[in-house]
Design an enzyme around this catalytic site. Structure first.
Site, PDB file in Angstrom:
ATOM      1  N   LYS A 125      49.770  52.540  28.852  1.00  0.00           N
ATOM      2  CA  LYS A 125      50.094  51.825  30.090  1.00  0.00           C
ATOM      3  C   LYS A 125      51.495  52.230  30.503  1.00  0.00           C
ATOM      4  CE  LYS A 125      47.936  48.831  32.715  1.00  0.00           C
ATOM      5  NZ  LYS A 125      46.482  48.752  32.928  1.00  0.00           N
TER       6      LYS A 125
HETATM    7  P1  NAD Z   1      45.809  44.072  43.309  1.00  0.00           P
HETATM    8  O1  NAD Z   1      47.279  44.246  43.443  1.00  0.00           O
HETATM    9  O2  NAD Z   1      44.882  44.876  44.144  1.00  0.00           O
HETATM   10  O3  NAD Z   1      45.431  42.519  43.559  1.00  0.00           O
HETATM   11  C1  NAD Z   1      46.049  41.461  42.922  1.00  0.00           C
HETATM   12  C2  NAD Z   1      45.680  40.185  43.706  1.00  0.00           C
HETATM   13  O4  NAD Z   1      46.186  39.050  43.006  1.00  0.00           O
HETATM   14  C3  NAD Z   1      46.281  40.129  45.099  1.00  0.00           C
HETATM   15  O5  NAD Z   1      45.338  39.571  45.993  1.00  0.00           O
HETATM   16  C4  NAD Z   1      47.466  39.174  44.929  1.00  0.00           C
HETATM   17  O6  NAD Z   1      47.848  38.516  46.134  1.00  0.00           O
HETATM   18  C5  NAD Z   1      46.853  38.211  43.933  1.00  0.00           C
HETATM   19  N1  NAD Z   1      47.848  37.384  43.265  1.00  0.00           N
HETATM   20  C6  NAD Z   1      49.084  37.733  42.793  1.00  0.00           C
HETATM   21  N2  NAD Z   1      49.703  36.646  42.306  1.00  0.00           N
HETATM   22  C7  NAD Z   1      48.854  35.602  42.452  1.00  0.00           C
HETATM   23  C8  NAD Z   1      48.914  34.235  42.129  1.00  0.00           C
HETATM   24  N3  NAD Z   1      49.997  33.702  41.561  1.00  0.00           N
HETATM   25  N4  NAD Z   1      47.844  33.462  42.415  1.00  0.00           N
HETATM   26  C9  NAD Z   1      46.738  33.977  42.997  1.00  0.00           C
HETATM   27  N5  NAD Z   1      46.622  35.270  43.330  1.00  0.00           N
HETATM   28  C10 NAD Z   1      47.663  36.066  43.059  1.00  0.00           C
HETATM   29  O7  NAD Z   1      45.505  44.275  41.751  1.00  0.00           O
HETATM   30  P2  NAD Z   1      44.110  44.606  41.062  1.00  0.00           P
HETATM   31  O8  NAD Z   1      43.995  46.070  40.906  1.00  0.00           O
HETATM   32  O9  NAD Z   1      43.019  43.849  41.737  1.00  0.00           O
HETATM   33  O10 NAD Z   1      44.383  44.028  39.589  1.00  0.00           O
HETATM   34  C11 NAD Z   1      44.241  42.640  39.311  1.00  0.00           C
HETATM   35  C12 NAD Z   1      44.159  42.466  37.798  1.00  0.00           C
HETATM   36  O11 NAD Z   1      43.055  43.224  37.308  1.00  0.00           O
HETATM   37  C13 NAD Z   1      45.385  42.948  37.004  1.00  0.00           C
HETATM   38  O12 NAD Z   1      45.514  42.130  35.863  1.00  0.00           O
HETATM   39  C14 NAD Z   1      44.977  44.359  36.581  1.00  0.00           C
HETATM   40  O13 NAD Z   1      45.673  44.782  35.425  1.00  0.00           O
HETATM   41  C15 NAD Z   1      43.507  44.121  36.293  1.00  0.00           C
HETATM   42  N6  NAD Z   1      42.683  45.334  36.301  1.00  0.00           N
HETATM   43  C16 NAD Z   1      42.602  46.126  37.406  1.00  0.00           C
HETATM   44  C17 NAD Z   1      41.781  47.250  37.376  1.00  0.00           C
HETATM   45  C18 NAD Z   1      41.582  48.107  38.597  1.00  0.00           C
HETATM   46  O14 NAD Z   1      40.760  49.041  38.516  1.00  0.00           O
HETATM   47  N7  NAD Z   1      42.241  47.858  39.698  1.00  0.00           N
HETATM   48  C19 NAD Z   1      41.086  47.582  36.203  1.00  0.00           C
HETATM   49  C20 NAD Z   1      41.195  46.746  35.092  1.00  0.00           C
HETATM   50  C21 NAD Z   1      41.999  45.621  35.159  1.00  0.00           C
END
Ligand code: NAD
Length: 435
Positions: A125
């Site tokens: 990471k």
């Molecule tokens: P992203 O930045 O696209 O979206 C994150 C979302 O969470 C946004 O809508 C943001 O406004 C919201 N958010 C932030 N703080 C918040 C709060 N306090 N309360 C409610 N909502 C809140 O990110 P993502 O890619 O969707 O990733 C989200 C999670 O999934 C992370 O933990 C990431 O590590 C995990 N993840 C992502 C992927 C991927 O392929 N994108 C894969 C595995 C895991």
């Protein structure tokens, strides 16, 4: 005591004064589950020591010129947790809350996740401590390129393959690929995944994590003799993972009763129109102000009366404080580390079926693996093939974890850790110790 801590440490330990200090340290939270699983596996003490420590931790300064002409220096991290099963694989996040502890935990989770879905990658990471919302496109590009140059020795299709994570996207991956390729003097598409499709990205990658969440939620509901059709689902986070999980579950007939982002949460007992919400966010950036639903708080969303709760935003949102009030029958962890170890015990006592993060959100890295395979083979698959192969891997992995949980009478998270740690340990045993 806070005075003796550096900023990032203080943030981890004191984000919420009422929460027990260690509960929010993501690396400790990961280790608590690791220790439990290692004990049940009777892991050899030598291997236990090896797997408890990251292989490599890189800390760099990332100096750039701001648009004003001033110099700004950011801190960047890349942690390679374990590469015994193959090249390190893991996303890069740009966020003010990035800390070394968090990056280490996320790198370890990637190691277990890749092993769990049985793809030939290790775990890594990376992150840069910065706030992209205050940066211009040019500044973001300079941070990305300078960070890439700073970690270039570990990068490569056979050694370390980044992907997008919080606040990074396919645009950022394209810059990383270009920077790396310029240094190598030839185009190397397989050095990152999550790239634009036009430059070697995979069809279906953007939707893969949300789609994987949908598959395992469907399987978990079936296990409880319920169906996705008519299931009431609440989703925290409306970014890549949350919005697509909501969209695909709604397409399968689920009723999306609540969604949220950092601007607030929306609720409708009869179901929200996910496509309309996506259009609203595309125009207004946030959910706030959406006129066709009631507003609730993020805490109310987590404790809403529903069948499925999908935390898909950030770490440590389900804690010992709110876990007793959670009413969902199933929690599908779209985000990494949304549940603290203390909350795990409470959820288990309440009989809530948790699909743990390393399984629930493994769809993203699975299609990243497909992208890497396609880049290296120079032969690209149609979207239906990608989605079908993803479904096969997600359903098989879900069933593997359920079988182990039932065999050892442990919860799904501990079973998932046992399966992954056992696979990584098996590789170490076969390879032996180079010393
Ligand atoms: P992203 O930045 O696209 O979206 C994150 C979302 O969470 C946004 O809508 C943001 O406004 C919201 N958010 C932030 N703080 C918040 C709060 N306090 N309360 C409610 N909502 C809140 O990110 P993502 O890619 O969707 O990733 C989200 C999670 O999934 C992370 O933990 C990431 O590590 C995990 N993840 C992502 C992927 C991927 O392929 N994108 C894969 C595995 C895991």
């Amino acid at each position: 005591m806070t005075d003796t801590l550096r900023g990032s440490e203080a943030r981890i330990l004191f984000r919420d004064k009422d929460t027990f200090l260690a509960e929010e340290n993501p690396f400790e939270a990961m280790m608590e589950r690791f220790d439990h699983a290692a004990k049940l596996l009777n892991l050899d003490p030598g291997l236990y020591k090896v797997l408890r420590n990251p292989e490599k931790q890189i800390i760099i300064s990332v100096p750039i010129l701001r648009d004003t002409g001033e110099v700004e220096v950011y801190t960047g991290y890349r942690v390679l947790y374990n590469t015994s099963r193959g090249p390190a694989k893991g996303g890069i996040r740009f966020d003010l809350n990035v800390t070394l502890e968090e990056v280490k935990a996320l790198a370890a989770w990637m190691t277990w996740k890749c092993a769990l879905v049985n793809i030939p990658f290790g775990g890594a990471k990376g992150g840069v401590v910065c706030d992209p919302s205050t940066m211009s496109m040019g500044e973001l590009e300079r941070v990305t390129r300078r960070y890439t140059a700073g970690i270039i020795e570990t990068l490569g299709p056979d050694s370390d393959v980044p992907a997008p994570d919080v606040n990074t996207n396919e645009r950022v991956m394209a810059w990383i690929m270009d920077t790396y390729s310029m240094h190598k003097r030839h185009t190397v598409t397989a050095v990152v995944t999550g790239k634009p499709v036009e430059m070697g990205g995979s069809l279906g990658r953007r939707e893969a994590t949300g789609r994987g969440c949908m598959f395992v939620t469907r399987e978990a509901l079936a296990k409880l003799r319920l169906s996705l059709t008519g299931a009431r689902v609440a989703v925290q986070g409306f970014g890549n993972v949350g919005s697509i999980a909501a969209e695909l579950m709604a397409k399968e007939g689920a009723i999306i009763v609540a969604v949220s982002d950092k601007s607030g949460a929306l609720h409708s007992t009869t179901g929200l129109d996910v496509a309309d919400l996506q259009k609203w966010v595309a125009q207004h950036r946030h959910l706030a102000g959406y006129p066709k639903a009631d507003t609730i708080t993020n805490d109310e969303l987590l404790t809403l009366d529903c069948d499925v709760l999908v935390p898909a935003a950030l770490e440590n949102v389900i804690t010992r404080k709110n876990a007793p009030r959670i009413k969902a029958k199933i929690i599908c962890e779209g985000a990494n580390g949304p549940t603290t170890a203390a909350a795990d015990k409470i959820l288990e006592e309440k009989g809530i079926f948790v699909v743990p993060d390393i399984l629930a959100n493994a769809g993203g890295v699975t299609v990243s693996y497909f992208e890497w395979v396609q880049d290296r083979g120079g032969y690209f698959w149609d979207e239906e093939t990608v989605n079908r192969r993803l479904e096969t891997i997600m359903v098989r992995s879900f069933n593997d974890v359920v079988a182990l949980a039932e065999k050892h009478k442990v919860n799904m998270r501990i079973a998932a850790y046992m399966l992954s740690i056992d696979r990584v340990a098996a590789m170490h045993r076969l390879r032996g110790m180079y010393a």
